[in-house]
Design an enzyme around this catalytic site. Structure first.
Site, PDB file in Angstrom:
ATOM      1  N   LYS A   1       0.798  -1.088   0.127  1.00 51.24           N
ATOM      2  CA  LYS A   1       0.048   0.174  -0.057  1.00 51.24           C
ATOM      3  C   LYS A   1       0.895   1.217  -0.007  1.00 51.24           C
ATOM      4  O   LYS A   1       1.529   1.891   1.305  1.00 51.24           O
ATOM      5  CB  LYS A   1      -1.009  -0.088   1.152  1.00 51.24           C
ATOM      6  CG  LYS A   1      -2.275   0.598   1.194  1.00 51.24           C
ATOM      7  CD  LYS A   1      -3.115   0.395   2.226  1.00 51.24           C
ATOM      8  CE  LYS A   1      -4.266   1.212   2.376  1.00 51.24           C
ATOM      9  NZ  LYS A   1      -5.218   1.452   1.084  1.00 51.24           N
TER      10      LYS A   1
HETATM   11  N1  PPE Z   1      -7.864  -1.596  -3.105  1.00 47.94           N
HETATM   12  C1  PPE Z   1      -7.594  -0.387  -2.806  1.00 47.94           C
HETATM   13  C2  PPE Z   1      -6.725   0.158  -3.862  1.00 47.94           C
HETATM   14  C3  PPE Z   1      -7.481   0.177  -1.673  1.00 47.94           C
HETATM   15  O1  PPE Z   1      -6.630   1.338  -1.603  1.00 47.94           O
HETATM   16  C4  PPE Z   1      -8.075  -0.273  -0.577  1.00 47.94           C
HETATM   17  C5  PPE Z   1      -8.220   0.238   0.589  1.00 47.94           C
HETATM   18  C6  PPE Z   1      -8.810  -1.786  -0.757  1.00 47.94           C
HETATM   19  C7  PPE Z   1      -8.901  -2.251  -1.767  1.00 47.94           C
HETATM   20  C8  PPE Z   1      -9.289  -2.294   0.546  1.00 47.94           C
HETATM   21  O2  PPE Z   1      -8.381  -2.867   1.506  1.00 47.94           O
HETATM   22  P1  PPE Z   1      -8.970  -2.877   2.830  1.00 47.94           P
HETATM   23  O3  PPE Z   1      -9.114  -1.696   3.412  1.00 47.94           O
HETATM   24  O4  PPE Z   1      -7.884  -3.860   3.569  1.00 47.94           O
HETATM   25  O5  PPE Z   1     -10.219  -3.656   2.889  1.00 47.94           O
HETATM   26  N2  PPE Z   1      -8.172   1.782   0.700  1.00 47.94           N
HETATM   27  C9  PPE Z   1      -8.034   2.580   1.832  1.00 47.94           C
HETATM   28  C10 PPE Z   1      -7.594   3.897   1.428  1.00 47.94           C
HETATM   29  C11 PPE Z   1      -8.662   4.755   0.860  1.00 47.94           C
HETATM   30  C12 PPE Z   1      -8.442   6.136   0.737  1.00 47.94           C
HETATM   31  O6  PPE Z   1      -9.306   6.755   0.040  1.00 47.94           O
HETATM   32  O7  PPE Z   1      -7.492   6.687   1.431  1.00 47.94           O
HETATM   33  C13 PPE Z   1      -9.019   2.428   2.642  1.00 47.94           C
HETATM   34  O8  PPE Z   1     -10.027   1.964   2.678  1.00 47.94           O
HETATM   35  O9  PPE Z   1      -8.696   2.782   4.016  1.00 47.94           O
END
Ligand code: PPE
Length: 304
Positions: free
Chosen positions: A158
């Site tokens: 990330k």
């Molecule tokens: N894909 C991406 C690209 C992504 O950024 C997130 C989380 C997910 C999938 C889902 O992952 P999880 O949170 O572990 O279920 N995105 C984070 C950041 C969003 C933002 O705008 O900043 C979040 O949801 O916290």
């Protein structure tokens, strides 16, 4: 400002929000050389609880490893820092943003002479795409931008700089009058949203995309487990966009987005054009679990 709280944890101590600044010549400002997490904590009858804290901390360390950063704290230190920051700010629920980044040292693409710094901020954050989105669903556009190619940026990290790819897709979707973007990967298969994983349902089977080009979402894993416990078959599948157009239901999921139904994609109505029954049932289970109302999933909570 929604982001204003009292305290931010920086490199081992709580500092006043106003003083939580970094130098403009920090490496991360120039090249996006940092990694981060997004974690939620929810109000429960027994005070705030963090959702799947160890899994998020593990992913933060995995992301740091991919950028050759040694986090100058242990996983336990970071977990304590998160709990301490929530307590210090006296919040009942909200969002947690730990960032591990290359700080001030030298510029140029080689980051190895820059220190690795860490901060943890928290703030209240309601529904990511709006309260209405959770109930009514949103309209999404398949992006003309491809998700970062797997040999361009590792999906399991990330990584701050990687989010420019998400921002391009999000801006394009907004400019075109949609609320969110759906990325295809560089081979043309459905990948994920700009900040969410994606699921769909067809004939009572639930599908989501495989991991090589998408973030290993912790909400994704939680939903797969909840759905299986509810008796659904869950399949990871490489799919073309038409499979989404023809699905009975589509929803995004993520820490920020929670479970957000998609009611239209590229002008195609999805199912009945509203939140479908499976998404609704999953939302109910998920929100009960995060609020400590499901003993079976108490294992996912860290009490503050
Ligand atoms: N894909 C991406 C690209 C992504 O950024 C997130 C989380 C997910 C999938 C889902 O992952 P999880 O949170 O572990 O279920 N995105 C984070 C950041 C969003 C933002 O705008 O900043 C979040 O949801 O916290």
């Amino acid at each position: 400002m929604a982001l204003k709280t009292d305290w931010i944890w920086m490199d081992g101590q709580l500092v006043a929000w106003e003083d939580a600044t970094i130098h403009v010549l920090s490496h991360v400002v120039h090249y996006g050389t940092g990694v981060f997490e997004g974690i939620r904590f929810y109000q429960t009858d027994a005070g705030p609880a963090v959702f799947r804290l160890p899994e998020h901390v593990d992913r933060l360390f995995d992301s740091a490893k991919l950028l050759y950063m040694d986090v100058p704290f242990t996983r336990e230190d970071i977990s304590h820092a998160i709990v301490d920051t929530i307590r210090a700010n006296k919040l009942e629920s909200g969002y947690i943003r730990p960032v591990v980044y290359r700080g001030l040292g030298q510029l140029g693409v080689n980051p190895l002479n820059c220190p690795v710094n860490v901060f943890v901020a928290v703030w209240p954050w309601g529904a990511y795409l709006g309260e209405e989105a959770l109930n009514m669903g949103i309209r999404a556009k398949v992006s003309s931008w491809s998700r970062n190619y797997l040999n361009s940026l590792p999906a399991k990290g990330k990584i701050n700089g990687g989010y420019v790819n998400s921002i391009l897709a999000k801006l394009e979707a907004l400019q075109c009058g949609y609320e969110e973007a759906i990325f295809l990967d560089a081979d043309g298969y459905v990948a994920e949203g700009s900040g969410e994983n994606i699921f769909w349902a067809k004939d009572n089977v639930i599908y989501t995309t495989p991991l090589p080009t998408v973030l290993r979402g912790i909400t994704r894993a939680s939903i797969m487990e909840l759905a299986q416990d509810m008796g659904y078959k869950v399949v990871e599948k490489r799919a073309a966009r038409d499979e989404l157009y023809l699905a009975d239901e589509v929803w995004f999921c993520g820490t920020a987005a929670e479970i957000t139904p998609v009611r239209e994609i590229d002008g195609h109505t999805i199912g009945q054009g509203e939140r479908g029954p499976i998404a609704k049932a999953l939302q109910e289970k998920f929100f009960a679990a995060v609020q400590g109302k499901e003993p079976m999933y108490e294992k996912w909570l860290t009490r503050v």
